[in-house]
Scaffold this motif. Structure first.
Motif, PDB file in Angstrom:
ATOM      1  N   PRO A   1      56.412 -35.191  -3.089  1.00 24.07           N
ATOM      2  CA  PRO A   1      58.056 -35.291  -3.687  1.00 24.07           C
ATOM      3  C   PRO A   1      57.737 -35.219  -5.548  1.00 24.07           C
ATOM      4  N   ASP A   2      56.423 -35.389  -5.756  1.00 24.12           N
ATOM      5  CA  ASP A   2      56.209 -35.289  -7.181  1.00 24.12           C
ATOM      6  C   ASP A   2      55.521 -33.804  -7.787  1.00 24.12           C
ATOM      7  N   GLY A   3      55.634 -32.931  -6.792  1.00 24.75           N
ATOM      8  CA  GLY A   3      55.468 -31.267  -6.975  1.00 24.75           C
ATOM      9  C   GLY A   3      54.011 -31.050  -6.770  1.00 24.75           C
ATOM     10  N   ARG A   4      53.208 -32.110  -6.603  1.00 25.73           N
ATOM     11  CA  ARG A   4      51.633 -31.677  -6.719  1.00 25.73           C
ATOM     12  C   ARG A   4      51.174 -31.370  -5.312  1.00 25.73           C
ATOM     13  N   ALA A   5      50.328 -30.216  -5.191  1.00 23.55           N
ATOM     14  CA  ALA A   5      49.906 -29.749  -3.794  1.00 23.55           C
ATOM     15  C   ALA A   5      48.383 -29.892  -3.772  1.00 23.55           C
ATOM     16  N   GLU A   6      48.183 -30.028  -2.380  1.00 27.51           N
ATOM     17  CA  GLU A   6      46.702 -29.866  -1.725  1.00 27.51           C
ATOM     18  C   GLU A   6      46.687 -28.460  -0.964  1.00 27.51           C
ATOM     19  N   VAL A   7      45.480 -27.787  -1.280  1.00 27.21           N
ATOM     20  CA  VAL A   7      45.461 -26.595  -0.347  1.00 27.21           C
ATOM     21  C   VAL A   7      43.924 -26.615   0.230  1.00 27.21           C
ATOM     22  N   THR A   8      44.167 -26.575   1.270  1.00 30.39           N
ATOM     23  CA  THR A   8      42.876 -26.682   2.282  1.00 30.39           C
ATOM     24  C   THR A   8      42.654 -25.479   3.205  1.00 30.39           C
ATOM     25  N   ARG A   9      41.667 -24.937   3.552  1.00 31.53           N
ATOM     26  CA  ARG A   9      41.340 -24.268   4.788  1.00 31.53           C
ATOM     27  C   ARG A   9      41.584 -24.801   6.165  1.00 31.53           C
ATOM     28  N   THR A  10      42.296 -24.067   7.033  1.00 27.92           N
ATOM     29  CA  THR A  10      42.744 -24.768   8.251  1.00 27.92           C
ATOM     30  C   THR A  10      42.621 -23.668   9.531  1.00 27.92           C
ATOM     31  N   ASP A  11      42.442 -24.240  10.626  1.00 27.38           N
ATOM     32  CA  ASP A  11      42.511 -23.217  11.807  1.00 27.38           C
ATOM     33  C   ASP A  11      43.926 -23.498  12.745  1.00 27.38           C
ATOM     34  N   ALA A  12      44.822 -24.173  12.082  1.00 24.32           N
ATOM     35  CA  ALA A  12      46.259 -24.397  12.640  1.00 24.32           C
ATOM     36  C   ALA A  12      46.779 -23.057  12.534  1.00 24.32           C
ATOM     37  N   PRO A  13      47.865 -22.904  13.580  1.00 31.16           N
ATOM     38  CA  PRO A  13      48.535 -21.671  13.577  1.00 31.16           C
ATOM     39  C   PRO A  13      49.323 -21.483  12.331  1.00 31.16           C
ATOM     40  N   ALA A  14      49.384 -20.088  11.922  1.00 32.78           N
ATOM     41  CA  ALA A  14      50.333 -19.752  10.530  1.00 32.78           C
ATOM     42  C   ALA A  14      51.752 -19.876  10.597  1.00 32.78           C
ATOM     43  N   ASP A  15      52.176 -20.503   9.658  1.00 34.30           N
ATOM     44  CA  ASP A  15      53.758 -20.438   9.612  1.00 34.30           C
ATOM     45  C   ASP A  15      54.462 -18.994   8.973  1.00 34.30           C
ATOM     46  N   LEU A  16      53.656 -18.569   8.129  1.00 34.13           N
ATOM     47  CA  LEU A  16      53.858 -17.460   7.297  1.00 34.13           C
ATOM     48  C   LEU A  16      52.702 -16.460   6.981  1.00 34.13           C
ATOM     49  N   ALA A  17      52.927 -15.249   7.308  1.00 29.00           N
ATOM     50  CA  ALA A  17      51.513 -14.142   7.024  1.00 29.00           C
ATOM     51  C   ALA A  17      52.054 -13.580   5.915  1.00 29.00           C
TER      52      ALA A  17
END
Length: 411
Positions: free
Chosen positions: A343-359
């Motif tokens: 909700p505060d707009g701050r983000a975390e970005v990490t590498r993942t092996d999870a399936p993609a939502d967008l390409a």
């Protein structure tokens, strides 16, 4: 700098020194089909950063140039971040199609990656060049042409303080003070913290005037305009053209006062303003059709490091998505990244092996980074693929911002 680019094996690339500037400026002038001059050399010197400048050599002969200006840019909802402002890109005639440009562009991206600067930006001389290096069309600008004397709506408030014409040496300190107060809150604006950035921005030799006057400076307590005029005496009377290089204002009423001043100048036929795509002028006119608008590309944006770039900005809605990013030039970006913003707009970005939502590819990411283009628009163009239903709508909202990005400062 390591030379890992494909191309002619006889070519080398290196970082420059102060002593390289005269030849650097000569190669650049030749590449842009203009005469080299002392004035052109002085303009390059005002911005030259040798440690961030590179050239390609064929033996001892310099044949390609490029520079990364040290600037900061306002990103959506957050503090300004360091950015590599790409400029002085040129290849000497007779040396094209040898991989010179590729060496420069790839070398710059490696330099920024190692320096930890998350973004590169540029103004393109030709629109078809930089997409192949991962740059996306991140902001646009509008050329607005308005006839002299065009009326405002009756409800437009115009600041009563007078507008004064001042000589350059008196106007620039006033302009700098106002710009310093305003730029950190305006998405897409660049810092101008040194004398060199202002000298480069306001460089005014005869070769750049195109038959117009030297720059003129109009100053209001809460606004300023830098413009040129080109006389045009016709049978029915004077129809000079005023072209506005920059208009900056702190308040809507001050903006209206400066526009009114420009529209009411004697001997003028029309006023041309390079403006943002959401320029308020159009909505101030009694007849909006009086403003003829032509859209052009402005900033091309390159995400150098996906994680650093996406955490630098803020997001207006919570989001939790996996992005599959394709990047053929910067392999450290390629793969799947999880973007989580609260909700505060701050983000975390990490590498993942999870399936993609967008390409999407990295150029598409640069296009939407500042919020001027919706991800949904790129999806309609076939440049973004949705793998999870609803992910596109969420991401499209998350990358927007409450003000339209604008960068009207070419460099």
């Amino acid at each position: 700098m390591a030379d890992t680019s494909p191309g002619d094996d006889q070519l080398t690339i290196r970082t420059l020194t102060d002593a390289d500037l005269p030849v650097f400026s000569e190669v650049l002038a030749t590449a842009f089909l203009i005469d080299h001059s002392a004035e052109f050399l002085a303009a390059e010197r005002s911005a030259f950063e040798p440690a961030r400048s590179h050239a390609v050599f064929d033996g001892e002969t310099m044949i390609g140039t490029g520079q990364l200006l040290s600037r900061r840019i306002v990103v959506p909802g957050a503090e300004p971040v360091p950015v590599g402002a790409v400029t002085s890109i040129g290849v000497a005639p007779g040396h094209r199609r040898r991989g010179v440009l590729s060496r420069i562009m790839r070398g710059q991206l490696e330099f920024l990656h190692e320096a930890g600067e998350p973004l590169a930006i540029l103004w393109a001389s030709e629109g078809g060049i930089y997409g192949r290096f991962g740059y996306g069309l991140g902001t646009q600008h509008t050329q607005i042409t308005v006839p002299r004397g065009t009326a405002f709506r009756r409800d437009v408030a115009v600041d009563p303080d007078p507008v004064r014409e001042l000589p350059r040496e008196q106007a620039v300190p006033i302009m700098r003070d106002l710009y310093d107060k305003l730029w950190p809150s305006r998405t897409g604006y660049l810092d101008r913290t040194t004398d060199g950035t202002w000298e480069y921005h306001l460089f005014d030799d005869a070769g750049r005037r195109g038959g117009q006057t030297a720059m003129r400076f109009a100053v209001h307590p809460q606004a300023y305009a830098v413009y040129r005029a080109k006389e045009d005496w016709q049978a029915r009377g004077p129809r000079a053209r005023v072209t506005v290089h920059e208009l900056t204002a702190a308040t809507p009423a001050a903006y209206a006062a400066m526009v009114r001043y420009l529209l009411d100048m004697d001997l003028v036929g029309e006023v041309v303003l390079r403006a943002g795509t959401d320029e308020p002028l159009v909505h101030m006119l009694a007849d909006p059709r009086a403003a003829l608008r032509t859209l052009f590309d402005a900033l091309w944006v390159r995400v150098v490091d996906v994680d650093r770039a996406l955490t630098a900005r803020r997001y207006p809605v919570p989001v939790d998505l996996v992005l599959d990013v394709d990047d053929a030039v910067c392999p450290w970006n390629a793969g799947r990244w999880r973007l989580v913003a609260g909700p505060d707009g701050r983000a975390e970005v990490t590498r993942t092996d999870a399936p993609a939502d967008l390409a999407l590819d990295v150029a598409a990411l640069g296009t939407v980074f500042f919020g001027g283009t919706r991800l949904a628009t790129l999806a309609a163009a076939g440049r973004v693929r949705e793998h999870s239903p609803g992910a596109l709508a969420t991401a499209s909202l998350a990358f927007l911002h409450d003000d339209e990005p604008r960068c009207l400062e070419a460099f």
